[in-house]
Scaffold this motif. Structure first.
Motif, PDB file in Angstrom:
ATOM      1  N   GLN A 116       0.810  -1.221   0.000  1.00 29.90           N
ATOM      2  CA  GLN A 116       0.000   0.000   0.000  1.00 29.90           C
ATOM      3  C   GLN A 116       0.845   1.274   0.000  1.00 29.90           C
ATOM      4  O   GLN A 116       0.455   2.285  -0.589  1.00 29.90           O
ATOM      5  CB  GLN A 116      -0.931   0.028   1.225  1.00 29.90           C
ATOM      6  N   HIS A 117       1.998   1.294   0.654  1.00 31.28           N
ATOM      7  CA  HIS A 117       2.755   2.539   0.794  1.00 31.28           C
ATOM      8  C   HIS A 117       3.606   2.831  -0.440  1.00 31.28           C
ATOM      9  O   HIS A 117       3.698   2.025  -1.364  1.00 31.28           O
ATOM     10  CB  HIS A 117       3.605   2.517   2.067  1.00 31.28           C
ATOM     11  N   GLU A 118       4.206   4.013  -0.406  1.00 30.80           N
ATOM     12  CA  GLU A 118       5.023   4.481  -1.518  1.00 30.80           C
ATOM     13  C   GLU A 118       6.522   4.401  -1.216  1.00 30.80           C
ATOM     14  O   GLU A 118       7.308   5.182  -1.728  1.00 30.80           O
ATOM     15  CB  GLU A 118       4.656   5.932  -1.859  1.00 30.80           C
ATOM     16  N   GLY A 119       6.853   3.510  -0.335  1.00 32.85           N
ATOM     17  CA  GLY A 119       8.264   3.356  -0.004  1.00 32.85           C
ATOM     18  C   GLY A 119       8.577   3.751   1.423  1.00 32.85           C
ATOM     19  O   GLY A 119       9.658   3.456   1.940  1.00 32.85           O
ATOM     20  N   ILE A 168      14.909   8.945   0.726  1.00 36.77           N
ATOM     21  CA  ILE A 168      14.905   9.452  -0.653  1.00 36.77           C
ATOM     22  C   ILE A 168      15.016   8.291  -1.648  1.00 36.77           C
ATOM     23  O   ILE A 168      14.264   8.203  -2.624  1.00 36.77           O
ATOM     24  CB  ILE A 168      16.054  10.447  -0.859  1.00 36.77           C
ATOM     25  N   LEU A 169      15.969   7.417  -1.385  1.00 38.06           N
ATOM     26  CA  LEU A 169      16.180   6.302  -2.310  1.00 38.06           C
ATOM     27  C   LEU A 169      14.987   5.348  -2.340  1.00 38.06           C
ATOM     28  O   LEU A 169      14.640   4.808  -3.393  1.00 38.06           O
ATOM     29  CB  LEU A 169      17.449   5.533  -1.925  1.00 38.06           C
ATOM     30  N   ALA A 170      14.350   5.156  -1.190  1.00 33.94           N
ATOM     31  CA  ALA A 170      13.176   4.276  -1.142  1.00 33.94           C
ATOM     32  C   ALA A 170      12.071   4.807  -2.034  1.00 33.94           C
ATOM     33  O   ALA A 170      11.413   4.051  -2.767  1.00 33.94           O
ATOM     34  CB  ALA A 170      12.695   4.130   0.297  1.00 33.94           C
ATOM     35  N   VAL A 171      11.857   6.108  -1.963  1.00 35.06           N
ATOM     36  CA  VAL A 171      10.816   6.715  -2.800  1.00 35.06           C
ATOM     37  C   VAL A 171      11.170   6.559  -4.281  1.00 35.06           C
ATOM     38  O   VAL A 171      10.315   6.210  -5.108  1.00 35.06           O
ATOM     39  CB  VAL A 171      10.641   8.209  -2.432  1.00 35.06           C
TER      40      VAL A 171
END
Length: 870
Positions: A116-119, A168-171
């Motif tokens: 569900q999440h964006e990272g 930042i990288l996760a997104v």
């Protein structure tokens, strides 16, 4: 008044209230402005921080690792043998190779909102901020995506800058890759304890299986490890910690609706029976794996091998390898009483050179005398004993000797070099067997005949053939030729078990040599083929005919029964198997090597420190033979038997079983194979018919032979030349003569002294014409030979009582006379210089019977063209 006061008071109150409200509004405005400025400053600062740290971030696409993967070495069917890595054992697999339960369990226990999440998780961020403010530490809040970033792109340090970079990288990664791709990368990177990273390495490390073979409960157990591998690992963590953690994973799965309550109960029961296999790096077929790894490093370099994620398919058959390892261990343990400390075995396919099994020692921890782990198959330089004899005899067959050629197995000394003693080899059974045909000499591993044969064919030629067949240590260099003598055929030169086994493969293939092969295919992480073995036809080293003769002899159980008996461990009933043993004189090495058309097995026993074994060790019975026997039976039990192919130029014929020549009616016979053109055309030369004086048993003299005072007797006479003598002394013949003296059969004792009887007599034998014979031609040849111990002075010819010719000072006579029709009497008289005479007489008929009665015929005249005396 009172009302006025009330009104004034009310106005005062209202004014005060307005002033207070105004003040509050001013304060609120100030606070709001401050908060706005603070928020703006915070956002601006955060923006600056993000921008600042973003400039140093690695590219997000680097999260998909392209290096640092383990090299997987597997057997020919894909069974993993070993993972080669530097610090981290990481084996990437595809998403569809990962069990569904492992995916579900990992998401439930690590990041339930992953899809569900964006990272990033808002709750996680707030929890992290709270920890920073309340506890001054950085933890919590990491999604699976963030953990992937931390594992692959960033360090493990706990600092605010690293957390910002992680966010930042996760997104960015969430925008670039799908959720399944991210989960796949995470499961290939997550730490599972020790040096194990990724689910594939973890499955092999804990359960000795591939990830796709994991059960549901095994998947659940592994899903709980990444949070704290050192705590939850059953090998390094707290006792029972993995059980508690697995129960939490099961609970989360049920809470997330991924399993039912019934499933939860079932899985908790199964958890009690989970079995871990391993706890150490898997190292199957260790000696073979090390051998392969060394080849890979030479070909591709250490860095590529340890971090390039190569997939190496080898020639090994691991199911056979396991059996061979157990057999070696079992038989070495059984032989402890014989002071056998170690053993080794190797199995190859002679038609390709592929190594199917390699047991370098009874266990991988076995070391040499220097304490170094030791692979006897590829590293051990050991003396092969009689196992080299087939190569010596192969060279002999190339030079025209045959399996029926006879060599004398008698106690013989060979001239030593300058300042050295004569060489006096002994046989394994300490017996001498007299005349032995090569078939039996090789089959029974007789030492003396092998030494004689290498002397006959030459050490250099024998070494040249051995080197061509793959025995790299026996190259006929000047140094080796100085170092090796005639004893090389008895194993005087050191060889490796792999090389010797490969050389025997030449016999199995009909003379084609294939280098040992261990690697079939190498691919990189992207699936590109870096190397692939291409089958070859091999190198022609021996003729098919020579190879066939060797396999024929070494598979002949009847031929070897003299030394090994009929039921030795070398005999595999119902199978065409050729085999040879080898034992050094000092019992330091014992070998058995041989096999079928398609499989060759080489075995060795001894001690790593080169100390001798017990003197009671017996070739073909104990030592290496039991190992060979069990492995070859394992290989052939379900295999179709195949005969060795007989070449067109091999002929078989019945021969004299004793002398090796053409068959005789009065002697035993046997069947033998020959290269066309070498088969015997006469009786064996060992048979000598001698004319023996009837009066004294000595060799008949000329007078006795001429007068018929002799009888013919047959004797066995053996002669050999000494090709290595440098002083003119024939030591070989001296040894034969000494052996013959003690034989009880009179046939071995031909007389050597000539009879002196009848030495004062003269004998005249008329050789032409034949007595009592009719001739239909008037030209009659009269010939004869005179014998005397003195000189013949005169030969006189009379026909029908009349002297017709006379010659002097010759012992032979020959002349043609023209005779009339009718019967004739011819007398030839010889006289020696002592005046002694002898006459020979024949009666013939010319155009009539020899005894036809007619009136006397006119005197004949000599032919105008008498024949000259011979």
């Amino acid at each position: 008044m009172l009302d006025l006061l009330r009104q004034r008071k009310l106005k005062l109150l209202l004014g005060s209230s307005r002033r207070q409200k105004l003040t509050r509004l001013k304060i609120l405005a100030v606070v709001s402005a401050f908060c706005f400025v603070l928020l703006f400053s915070g956002i601006f600062t955060i923006g600056l921080l993000f921008a600042w740290y973003a400039r140093e971030l690695p590219r997000p696409d680097r999260v998909r690792r392209t290096q640092g993967f383990s090299t997987i070495i597997s057997d020919r069917s894909g069974t993993p043998l070993y993972d080669v890595f530097n610090d981290e054992n990481r084996i990437p697999i595809n998403f569809d190779e990962m069990p569904d339960m492992l995916k579900k369990a990992t998401v439930s226990v690590e990041d339930k909102e992953f899809y569900q999440h964006e990272g990033f998780s808002s709750k996680g961020i707030l929890r992290a901020l709270y920890n920073i403010v309340a506890h001054q530490n950085l933890q919590g809040g990491s999604t699976l995506t963030q953990q992937l970033v931390k594992n692959v792109l960033l360090s493990q340090e706990r600092t605010l800058p690293r957390k910002i970079k992680e966010f930042i990288l996760a997104v960015e990664i969430e925008r670039k890759y799908s959720k399944d791709e991210i989960l796949q990368m995470y499961l290939n990177e997550a730490p599972y304890g020790s040096t194990t990273y990724g689910v594939e390495a973890a499955a092999q490390y804990y359960f000795d299986k591939k990830a796709k073979q994991l059960s549901d409960i095994e998947s659940i157990v592994l899903a709980g490890f990444p949070q704290s591998p050192s705590l939850y690992s059953p090998f390094t963590g707290q006792v029972g910690a993995y059980i508690w953690r697995s129960e939490q994973v099961i609970r989360r799965l049920r809470e997330d609706g991924k399993i039912s309550v019934t499933d939860e109960k079932r899985l908790k029961e199964e958890l009690k029976n989970v079995k871990f296999i391993g706890g150490k790096e898997k190292f199957k077929a260790p000696h073979f794996v090390v051998y392969v790894r060394e080849q890979l490093v030479r070909q591709f370099g250490k860095d590529v091998v340890e971090g390039g994620g190569l997939h190496v398919t080898t020639t090994l058959d691991y199911s056979l390898q396991e059996k061979a390892e157990q057999i070696v261990k079992d038989e070495v343990n059984k032989a402890k009483k014989l002071q056998v400390g170690n053993g080794a075995a190797v199995v190859i396919n002679p038609n390709s050179g592929e190594i199917l099994a390699m047991v370098g020692s009874k266990d991988y921890d076995a070391t040499d005398s220097a304490g170094v782990k030791f692979n006897v198959v590829t590293q051990g330089l050991r003396q092969p004993g009689s196992a080299l004899k087939p190569i010596t005899y192969a060279q002999a067959f190339r030079e025209g000797y045959t399996p029926s050629s006879i060599l004398m197995d008698v106690e013989t000394k060979f001239m030593g070099g300058v300042g050295q003693k004569d060489y006096a080899p002994k046989n394994y059974d300490l017996k001498w067997h007299g005349p032995v045909q090569i078939r039996y000499a090789l089959a029974n591993s007789i030492n003396m005949t092998a030494v004689k044969m290498v002397a006959l064919v030459g050490v250099k030629d024998m070494l040249s053939l051995a080197y061509d067949m793959g025995l790299t240590t026996l190259e006929p260099t000047a140094d080796n030729l100085r170092r090796f003598g005639l004893s090389v055929t008895l194993g005087g030169g050191e060889v490796k078990l792999l090389d010797l086994t490969s050389a025997y493969g030449v016999f199995a293939t009909g003379g084609l040599q294939h280098e040992p092969i261990a690697i079939l295919k190498v691919t990189n992480q992207q699936g590109n083929v870096l190397f692939e073995y291409k089958p070859t036809t091999g190198k022609r080293t021996l003729g098919e005919d020579v190879s066939y003769l060797i396999t024929s002899i070494l598979s002949d159980n009847d031929a070897r029964k003299l030394v090994f008996g009929e039921h030795s461990l070398l005999y595999i009933p119902g199978k065409h198997i050729f085999v040879k043993t080898g034992t050094t004189d000092d019992k330091r090495d014992n070998w058995t090597i041989g096999g079928s058309k398609n499989r060759i097995v080489g075995t060795w026993v001894g001690n790593n420190d080169n100390s001798p074994m017990n003197s009671s060790l017996a070739s073909g019975v104990t030592g290496a033979a039991p190992i060979w026997n069990r492995i070859i039976k394992e290989l052939t039990k379900d295999a179709k038997d195949e005969e060795f192919i007989k070449p067109d130029n091999i002929v078989d014929m019945e021969i004299d079983a004793f002398g090796g020549g053409k068959a005789r009616d009065d002697f035993p016979k046997r069947k033998e194979y020959f290269i066309r053109g070498t088969e015997p055309t006469d009786l064996s030369p060992v048979y000598k018919k001698l004319k023996i004086s009837k009066s004294n048993g000595k060799l008949a003299n000329d007078i006795e032979i001429a007068s018929g005072a002799y009888e013919e007797k047959e004797y066995f006479v053996f002669n050999e030349l000494d090709p290595v003598s440098a002083d003119g002394k024939n030591r070989w013949q001296e040894a034969i003569d000494a052996w013959a003296l003690v034989q009880t059969d009179s046939k071995y004792h031909p007389p050597t002294e000539t009879s002196s009887d009848r030495q004062d007599s003269v004998v005249m034998n008329v050789t032409d014409p034949k007595d009592r014979k009719q001739y239909d031609d008037h030209d009659i040849k009269i010939a004869g030979e005179a014998f005397s111990s003195a000189s013949i002075k005169e030969i006189k010819v009379e026909i029908d009582g009349k002297e017709m010719d006379k010659v002097s000072d010759t012992h032979s006579y020959s002349r043609v006379f023209n005779l009339n029709t009718g019967p004739h009497t011819i007398r030839v008289t010889a006289r020696d210089d002592r005046g002694k005479e002898a006459t020979g007489e024949v009666k013939i008929g010319v155009n009539v019977a020899w005894d036809f009665a007619v009136p006397p015929s006119p005197t004949p005249s000599p032919s105008l063209f008498p024949s000259p005396s011979p």
